[in-house]
Design an enzyme around this catalytic site. Structure first.
Site, PDB file in Angstrom:
ATOM      1  N   ALA A   1       4.618  11.737   0.704  1.00 52.90           N
ATOM      2  CA  ALA A   1       5.860  11.280   0.060  1.00 52.90           C
ATOM      3  C   ALA A   1       5.549  10.228  -0.985  1.00 52.90           C
ATOM      4  CB  ALA A   1       6.808  10.702   1.107  1.00 52.90           C
TER       5      ALA A   1
ATOM      6  N   LYS B  31       2.413  -5.332   5.833  1.00 52.61           N
ATOM      7  CA  LYS B  31       2.477  -6.683   6.416  1.00 52.61           C
ATOM      8  C   LYS B  31       3.867  -7.297   6.294  1.00 52.61           C
ATOM      9  CE  LYS B  31       0.554  -7.456   2.060  1.00 52.61           C
ATOM     10  NZ  LYS B  31      -0.639  -7.378   1.269  1.00 52.61           N
TER      11      LYS B  31
ATOM     12  N   GLY C 293      -7.680  -7.670 -12.624  1.00 59.73           N
ATOM     13  CA  GLY C 293      -6.924  -6.756 -11.761  1.00 59.73           C
ATOM     14  C   GLY C 293      -6.731  -7.271 -10.346  1.00 59.73           C
TER      15      GLY C 293
ATOM     16  N   LYS D 196       0.905 -12.550   6.805  1.00 62.00           N
ATOM     17  CA  LYS D 196      -0.311 -12.267   7.573  1.00 62.00           C
ATOM     18  C   LYS D 196      -0.479 -13.285   8.706  1.00 62.00           C
ATOM     19  CE  LYS D 196      -2.489 -10.149   3.541  1.00 62.00           C
ATOM     20  NZ  LYS D 196      -3.233 -10.417   2.305  1.00 62.00           N
TER      21      LYS D 196
ATOM     22  N   GLY E 202      -7.688  -4.291  -2.029  1.00 59.47           N
ATOM     23  CA  GLY E 202      -8.278  -3.199  -2.814  1.00 59.47           C
ATOM     24  C   GLY E 202      -8.078  -1.877  -2.090  1.00 59.47           C
TER      25      GLY E 202
HETATM   26  P1  NDP Z   1       1.353   0.847  -4.522  1.00 61.93           P
HETATM   27  O1  NDP Z   1       2.503   0.213  -5.217  1.00 61.93           O
HETATM   28  O2  NDP Z   1       0.100   1.052  -5.281  1.00 61.93           O
HETATM   29  O3  NDP Z   1       1.804   2.272  -3.935  1.00 61.93           O
HETATM   30  C1  NDP Z   1       3.053   2.451  -3.334  1.00 61.93           C
HETATM   31  C2  NDP Z   1       3.267   3.948  -3.128  1.00 61.93           C
HETATM   32  O4  NDP Z   1       4.509   4.125  -2.464  1.00 61.93           O
HETATM   33  C3  NDP Z   1       3.315   4.762  -4.420  1.00 61.93           C
HETATM   34  O5  NDP Z   1       2.643   5.970  -4.248  1.00 61.93           O
HETATM   35  C4  NDP Z   1       4.822   5.022  -4.608  1.00 61.93           C
HETATM   36  O6  NDP Z   1       5.107   6.253  -5.259  1.00 61.93           O
HETATM   37  C5  NDP Z   1       5.267   5.126  -3.169  1.00 61.93           C
HETATM   38  N1  NDP Z   1       6.683   4.833  -3.000  1.00 61.93           N
HETATM   39  C6  NDP Z   1       7.366   3.746  -3.412  1.00 61.93           C
HETATM   40  N2  NDP Z   1       8.667   3.848  -3.044  1.00 61.93           N
HETATM   41  C7  NDP Z   1       8.794   5.030  -2.413  1.00 61.93           C
HETATM   42  C8  NDP Z   1       9.879   5.712  -1.816  1.00 61.93           C
HETATM   43  N3  NDP Z   1      11.101   5.185  -1.795  1.00 61.93           N
HETATM   44  N4  NDP Z   1       9.647   6.918  -1.241  1.00 61.93           N
HETATM   45  C9  NDP Z   1       8.402   7.464  -1.242  1.00 61.93           C
HETATM   46  N5  NDP Z   1       7.340   6.869  -1.796  1.00 61.93           N
HETATM   47  C10 NDP Z   1       7.538   5.653  -2.367  1.00 61.93           C
HETATM   48  O7  NDP Z   1       1.098  -0.052  -3.193  1.00 61.93           O
HETATM   49  P2  NDP Z   1      -0.279  -0.319  -2.462  1.00 61.93           P
HETATM   50  O8  NDP Z   1      -0.987   0.959  -2.234  1.00 61.93           O
HETATM   51  O9  NDP Z   1      -0.997  -1.421  -3.140  1.00 61.93           O
HETATM   52  O10 NDP Z   1       0.224  -0.933  -1.064  1.00 61.93           O
HETATM   53  C11 NDP Z   1       0.749  -0.130  -0.063  1.00 61.93           C
HETATM   54  C12 NDP Z   1       0.898  -0.935   1.220  1.00 61.93           C
HETATM   55  O11 NDP Z   1      -0.378  -1.428   1.606  1.00 61.93           O
HETATM   56  C13 NDP Z   1       1.798  -2.168   1.106  1.00 61.93           C
HETATM   57  O12 NDP Z   1       2.460  -2.362   2.313  1.00 61.93           O
HETATM   58  C14 NDP Z   1       0.796  -3.290   0.865  1.00 61.93           C
HETATM   59  O13 NDP Z   1       1.293  -4.553   1.268  1.00 61.93           O
HETATM   60  C15 NDP Z   1      -0.327  -2.835   1.758  1.00 61.93           C
HETATM   61  N6  NDP Z   1      -1.618  -3.406   1.425  1.00 61.93           N
HETATM   62  C16 NDP Z   1      -2.101  -3.265   0.151  1.00 61.93           C
HETATM   63  C17 NDP Z   1      -3.330  -3.775  -0.165  1.00 61.93           C
HETATM   64  C18 NDP Z   1      -3.898  -3.644  -1.538  1.00 61.93           C
HETATM   65  O14 NDP Z   1      -4.982  -4.194  -1.785  1.00 61.93           O
HETATM   66  N7  NDP Z   1      -3.255  -2.920  -2.449  1.00 61.93           N
HETATM   67  C19 NDP Z   1      -4.142  -4.485   0.839  1.00 61.93           C
HETATM   68  C20 NDP Z   1      -3.560  -4.533   2.160  1.00 61.93           C
HETATM   69  C21 NDP Z   1      -2.328  -4.006   2.425  1.00 61.93           C
HETATM   70  P3  NDP Z   1       4.623   6.567  -6.759  1.00 61.93           P
HETATM   71  O15 NDP Z   1       3.125   6.773  -6.663  1.00 61.93           O
HETATM   72  O16 NDP Z   1       5.335   7.771  -7.135  1.00 61.93           O
HETATM   73  O17 NDP Z   1       4.948   5.350  -7.544  1.00 61.93           O
HETATM   74  N1  HSE Z   2      -2.220  -9.410  -2.760  1.00 63.98           N
HETATM   75  C1  HSE Z   2      -3.017  -9.388  -1.574  1.00 63.98           C
HETATM   76  C2  HSE Z   2      -4.245 -10.281  -1.767  1.00 63.98           C
HETATM   77  C3  HSE Z   2      -3.413  -7.957  -1.253  1.00 63.98           C
HETATM   78  O1  HSE Z   2      -4.509 -10.726  -2.891  1.00 63.98           O
HETATM   79  O2  HSE Z   2      -4.931 -10.561  -0.793  1.00 63.98           O
HETATM   80  C4  HSE Z   2      -3.998  -7.795   0.109  1.00 63.98           C
HETATM   81  O3  HSE Z   2      -3.056  -7.936   1.118  1.00 63.98           O
END
Ligand code: NDP
Ligand code: HSE
Length: 437
Positions: A47, A110, A192, A210, A312
């Site tokens: 999704a 989180k 980034g 966290k 990451g």
């Molecule tokens: P992104 O913003 O990169 O990705 C979010 C994804 O969710 C995208 O694919 C988006 O779709 C999809 N999405 C958003 N809204 C909807 C919806 N309503 N229905 C279906 N799909 C939806 O986030 P991250 O991958 O960075 O983070 C994801 C999770 O992981 C978060 O909870 C974050 O806190 C956690 N996290 C992230 C870390 C990081 O380093 N990035 C580290 C640790 C935890 P589309 O691709 O079409 O935009």
């Molecule tokens: N924004 C968060 C950080 C991502 O810089 O640690 C990981 O949770």
């Protein structure tokens, strides 16, 4: 490799930074994963928000993508839901629905766990389902499983961590180059690390979420983000960093969760996130760049240190994959993950009762009796001074005072009283000091 067993079927909610790396790892390690689990893993749906989004050459059938996340969650042919979307709603609705229906959930969310983990745990108990969330704190670092399982025979007394990579990068860069906050943030954005809107990181919201998750696991008590005292790091200046260096310290954004008696002797929990000076000899002082590290103290185990990449796509996906393997194995063997342990119900101690030390830098008029007046304010608030350093000449002087440990409320009141003192021209900085004696 064919295991002969039917596949464990996965639904992926979200395919962004983390989700796309989950897809890659599931593809690249398919054979090994099948061997380790005893059955293949099959992604039956993904999704996303935007079907038309360019996703590179992800090794997955584009026909599996949908915008109907709830529909995917409700499908009968799904065993494990992997949520890597983030935010409170609609993620909470999807996950409670899945758990109540007995589907295993793996999430990196989180924000949701810290705001309303209780709903998820209750739904998991209701549905007899697994709820795994290793990736939600400190990315790749195996930390929650040790707290949730390995340390369950011990009594954890304190958890001190650097759990936000973006702010650790900024503070490390300020320390290394003498740059100010704005300049270091710009560098973090260019590389980034920092998001377009870095508020959640620099104001400490991400670390507070966290901290709530860590405290809940460490102290067998439900702790939410609202229970965490939070102060961001935007006020840390190049002068603070220089002052810390002069004291043989560095400045880190710390999360500190501690159990112990409150002012009435009742066992309680204190959880806080704020910038603090720590001595260079402290195990967390050398944690640079965007790395995370968590220092756990337990009565029998003593000190334990966990270190690694806290953010990451690929590091976080590593933690997600570990949870997927655990959930898949449980489904095959008909067992369950350890359920929530929140039996202790410890009350939350307010920040005013947390014992800490302050480093205060004051600009004063260099006149007879100034030091005595300043010292009097500390004495009136029952705060003991550990060291005083004076610099400057003629009419102006800077006093740098470090206190002994005292309740935060007394330290706070001391700073307010100093502000009101006519001979104090300004208070250049106030920072907490952790670690060391
Ligand atoms: P992104 O913003 O990169 O990705 C979010 C994804 O969710 C995208 O694919 C988006 O779709 C999809 N999405 C958003 N809204 C909807 C919806 N309503 N229905 C279906 N799909 C939806 O986030 P991250 O991958 O960075 O983070 C994801 C999770 O992981 C978060 O909870 C974050 O806190 C956690 N996290 C992230 C870390 C990081 O380093 N990035 C580290 C640790 C935890 P589309 O691709 O079409 O935009
Ligand atoms: N924004 C968060 C950080 C991502 O810089 O640690 C990981 O949770």
């Amino acid at each position: 490799m064919s295991s002969g067993k039917p596949a464990v079927r996965l639904a992926l909610l979200g395919c962004g930074t983390v989700g796309s790396e989950v897809v890659r790892l599931l593809h690249d390690q398919a054979e090994d994963l099948t061997a380790r689990i005893g059955a293949p893993l099959e992604v039956v749906g993904v999704a996303v928000r935007r079907l038309g989004r360019e996703r590179g050459n992800l090794p997955i059938d584009p026909a599996l993508f949908t915008t109907d996340a709830l529909g995917l969650v409700k499908r009968d042919d799904v065993d494990v839901i992997i949520e890597v979307v983030g935010g409170i709603e609609p993620a909470r609705t999807w996950l409670t629905e899945a758990l109540r229906a007995g589907k295993s959930v793996v999430t990196a969310n989180k924000a949701l766990l810290a705001e309303d983990g209780a709903s998820l745990h209750d739904a998991a108990a209701e549905g007899g389902a697994d709820l795994y969330y290793e990736a939600s704190v400190a990315g790749a670092i195996p930390l929650l499983r040790p707290l949730r399982e390995s340390l369950h025979g011990d009594r954890v007394t304190r958890v001190t961590g650097i759990v936000n990579g973006t702010t650790n990068f900024i503070l490390s860069s300020m320390d290394a180059t003498g740059a100010g906050f704005g300049e270091a943030l710009e560098e973090a954005t260019e590389l980034g690390y920092a998001e377009a809107d870095p508020t959640a990181d620099v104001e400490g919201f991400d670390a507070a979420a966290k901290a709530a998750i860590l405290a809940s696991l460490a102290f067998h008590t439900r702790v939410t983000a609202a229970d965490v005292f939070r102060e961001g790091m935007t006020g840390v200046t190049a002068a603070d960093i220089a002052s810390a260096k002069e004291m043989g310290c560095t400045i880190k954004l710390l999360c500190i969760a501690q159990r112990g008696p409150d002012s009435t002797g009742q066992e309680s929990v204190s959880v806080r996130v704020h910038p603090a000076m720590i001595p260079l000899s402290h195990p967390l002082a050398g944690v640079g760049d965007a790395f995370n590290a968590v220092f756990v103290e337990a009565e029998a185990a003593g000190p334990l240190m966990f270190y690694g990449r806290g953010a990451g796509g690929t590091p976080t996906a590593s933690a997600v994959l570990g949870d997927i393997v655990a959930a898949a194995r449980n489904r095959l063997s008909g067992t369950r993950a350890p359920s929530e342990s929140a039996y202790a119900h410890l009350p939350i101690r307010p920040i005013g009762e947390a014992v800490t030390r302050y480093h205060i830098s004051l600009d004063v008029a260099d006149k007879q009796g100034v030091l005595a007046s300043v010292a009097g304010v500390f004495a009136d608030n029952e705060v003991s001074i550990a060291t005083v350093r004076q610099s400057g000449r003629d009419e102006d002087a800077t006093l740098v005072i470090v206190t002994h440990g005292a309740p935060d409320a007394n330290l706070h009141a001391t700073v307010e009283d100093l502000r009101a003192l006519p001979i104090v021209r300004s208070i250049a900085s106030v920072l907490r000091v952790e670690g060391g004696s």
